[in-house]
Design an enzyme around this catalytic site. Sequence first.
Site, PDB file in Angstrom:
ATOM      1  N   GLU A 189       0.059  -6.287  12.712  1.00 13.65           N
ATOM      2  CA  GLU A 189      -0.717  -7.299  13.445  1.00 13.65           C
ATOM      3  C   GLU A 189      -0.117  -8.696  13.276  1.00 13.65           C
ATOM      4  O   GLU A 189      -0.546  -9.645  13.908  1.00 13.65           O
ATOM      5  CB  GLU A 189      -2.182  -7.273  13.016  1.00 13.65           C
ATOM      6  CG  GLU A 189      -2.463  -7.529  11.539  1.00 13.65           C
ATOM      7  CD  GLU A 189      -2.353  -6.267  10.663  1.00 13.65           C
ATOM      8  OE1 GLU A 189      -1.403  -5.478  10.829  1.00 13.65           O
ATOM      9  OE2 GLU A 189      -3.232  -6.104   9.794  1.00 13.65           O
ATOM     10  N   GLU A 239       7.296  -5.116  -6.556  1.00 16.04           N
ATOM     11  CA  GLU A 239       8.101  -5.650  -5.448  1.00 16.04           C
ATOM     12  C   GLU A 239       7.610  -7.063  -5.135  1.00 16.04           C
ATOM     13  O   GLU A 239       6.401  -7.286  -5.025  1.00 16.04           O
ATOM     14  CB  GLU A 239       7.902  -4.750  -4.216  1.00 16.04           C
ATOM     15  CG  GLU A 239       8.661  -5.231  -2.999  1.00 16.04           C
ATOM     16  CD  GLU A 239       8.382  -4.369  -1.766  1.00 16.04           C
ATOM     17  OE1 GLU A 239       7.199  -4.114  -1.467  1.00 16.04           O
ATOM     18  OE2 GLU A 239       9.351  -3.967  -1.104  1.00 16.04           O
ATOM     19  N   PHE A 250       5.544  -5.542   9.138  1.00 18.71           N
ATOM     20  CA  PHE A 250       5.873  -6.778   9.858  1.00 18.71           C
ATOM     21  C   PHE A 250       7.358  -7.086   9.846  1.00 18.71           C
ATOM     22  O   PHE A 250       7.853  -7.806  10.709  1.00 18.71           O
ATOM     23  CB  PHE A 250       5.093  -7.968   9.254  1.00 18.71           C
ATOM     24  CG  PHE A 250       5.682  -8.496   7.971  1.00 18.71           C
ATOM     25  CD1 PHE A 250       6.749  -9.386   7.977  1.00 18.71           C
ATOM     26  CD2 PHE A 250       5.177  -8.105   6.733  1.00 18.71           C
ATOM     27  CE1 PHE A 250       7.296  -9.862   6.790  1.00 18.71           C
ATOM     28  CE2 PHE A 250       5.724  -8.573   5.549  1.00 18.71           C
ATOM     29  CZ  PHE A 250       6.784  -9.456   5.585  1.00 18.71           C
ATOM     30  N   SER A 295       3.983  -1.018   2.717  1.00 18.06           N
ATOM     31  CA  SER A 295       3.953  -1.156   1.258  1.00 18.06           C
ATOM     32  C   SER A 295       3.518   0.161   0.611  1.00 18.06           C
ATOM     33  O   SER A 295       2.856   0.994   1.233  1.00 18.06           O
ATOM     34  CB  SER A 295       3.003  -2.284   0.871  1.00 18.06           C
ATOM     35  OG  SER A 295       1.712  -1.991   1.340  1.00 18.06           O
ATOM     36  N   LYS A 343       1.147   1.762  16.294  1.00 21.14           N
ATOM     37  CA  LYS A 343       0.239   0.728  15.773  1.00 21.14           C
ATOM     38  C   LYS A 343       1.114  -0.219  14.958  1.00 21.14           C
ATOM     39  O   LYS A 343       1.367  -0.015  13.773  1.00 21.14           O
ATOM     40  CB  LYS A 343      -0.846   1.385  14.915  1.00 21.14           C
ATOM     41  CG  LYS A 343      -2.140   0.590  14.771  1.00 21.14           C
ATOM     42  CD  LYS A 343      -1.990  -0.806  14.230  1.00 21.14           C
ATOM     43  CE  LYS A 343      -1.736  -0.885  12.753  1.00 21.14           C
ATOM     44  NZ  LYS A 343      -1.405  -2.272  12.304  1.00 21.14           N
ATOM     45  N   CYS A 362      13.179  -4.176   3.053  1.00 18.63           N
ATOM     46  CA  CYS A 362      12.969  -3.136   2.046  1.00 18.63           C
ATOM     47  C   CYS A 362      14.283  -2.739   1.394  1.00 18.63           C
ATOM     48  O   CYS A 362      14.291  -2.056   0.378  1.00 18.63           O
ATOM     49  CB  CYS A 362      12.318  -1.918   2.677  1.00 18.63           C
ATOM     50  SG  CYS A 362      13.399  -1.131   3.847  1.00 18.63           S
TER      51      CYS A 362
END
Length: 504
Positions: A180, A388, A153, A230, A177, A285
Amino acid sequence: MTTTTGTIGHFIGGKTIEGTSDRFGDVYNPSTGEVAAQVALASKAEVEAAIANAQEAFAGWAATSVVKRARVMFKFLQLVDANRDALATILSNEHGKIHSDALGSVQRGIEVVEFACGMPHFMKGEYSDNVATSIDLYSMRKPLGVCAGITPFNFPAMVPMWMFVVAVACGNTFILKPSEKDPSLPMRLGELMLEAGAPPGVLNVVNGDKEAVDAILHDSRVKAVSFVGSTPIARYIYATAAANGKRCQAMGGAKNHMIIMPDADLDQVTDALIGSAYGSAGERCMAISAAVAVGGIGPDVIDLLKPRVEALKIGPSLDPDSEMGPLVTAEHRARVKSYVDMGVEEGAELVVDGRDYVCDKQGYENGFYFGGCLFDKVTPAMKSYQDEIFGPVLQVMNVEDFEAAIKLPNEHQFGNGTAIFTRDGDAAREYADKVEVGMVGINVPIPVPLSFHTFGGWKDSAFGDLNQHGEAGVRFYTKTKTITSRWPKGIRAGAEFVIPTLND
Ligand code: NAD
């Protein structure tokens, strides 16, 4: 337009289509906390239909000359550039990062397109003439077929562009993909690629969740899978893709350390930490999440940071005064809060507590805001340090010397990015050489390489052996074919029973 009656469907075969699975996910505007749209979550059958489209488009696209494919990229570059402001607005609305930061991440995507415009150079192959009498040897780069990208995301423009731009310029067709949580921008990229001249089916955007991902992973027509997200999911994607005979690169999570040497310019360090730990609300990240103060400078670092963290301007993503927007969802905010609670329970000192931050601007009271948090006295044994957090939380640690400092990133499970701030060239050079991390900054807090180099971490931050973009990206999305060629003039010998050594 990508939305019809508040729903976001898919972009398959050059058309925006509605989902048929009857499963939907909520897409929020994190600044207001309202549901902005519903995104269709594709069924296995819908993913398979998209793959069929990509498979059909592959032969024609692979046979299109690389020069023409590069021209599509030049056109795409112009279109993304012309639409950058609108794209950044879509991004800010669904992600929550401030508009200037969203513009920066669109720019980082544009740079990958600039790289891909040079694809004829990278597809040149190799040629050795006369390796033996009348024998020539040459290698060609060939596209793989249908490739897929599964994206997180936090960078809905840049990360998809790391993937499909390189894959498509190499002659592959692609199933994207996206997350969402913010699907509208990837849908728009699909439309722009079509407008740029990519034939229908070359880039398909399929929205969905685990069901869609699993359909991709188990379909033998998909030859390569690129993932960013992740670590637990990266590990799953890598193992499953490999078990199904696919190439896979899977980038995961991070805990990025900044080493602050005693000779560093602490004003420069403070600016660097505020931007790299709290920019994009820490949802990067490459965000710095652990600051390692070396040789007794910890109290000075905390004194400089504390007022700056308290003064962060937190507000709606499209408010030009905001320095930091909300987190992406209420669920993610609860997760970040649980880590701050954990840090307190573990005995770290919470110097700035942003847990109860509420935006008082009218209409934004229910947004997913979270104030900047600053911890001191964090130790390696704390789980809140080992994991994290992915929010606006900076953990300061104190160590005696360089050796103790470098041990921290080297012994951490993650190895994505790191930085050292110092005036000492020897320390900087030794750090760059010895640290067990994929991307290193020297007096640069967020060392994200440009598109003609490659992006990738070490250890649990990346699975697979080829990084994103740069030459590694081209290698990931192509396979080589090597031809040994002899023409009749050179064919004199009869049958030979010894392995050819080509020594004459
Ligand atoms: P995520 O792992 O939750 O989701 C990433 C993608 O995987 C999404 O498309 C999602 O739909 C899909 N997914 C989620 N659960 C799945 C499951 N059980 N099975 C199959 N697919 C699944 O990650 P996120 O929350 O969207 O993104 C944040 C994470 O991404 C952070 O850990 C961050 O560090 C990481 N990230 C890493 C890099 C990098 O290059 N190393 C870059 C950006 C983000």
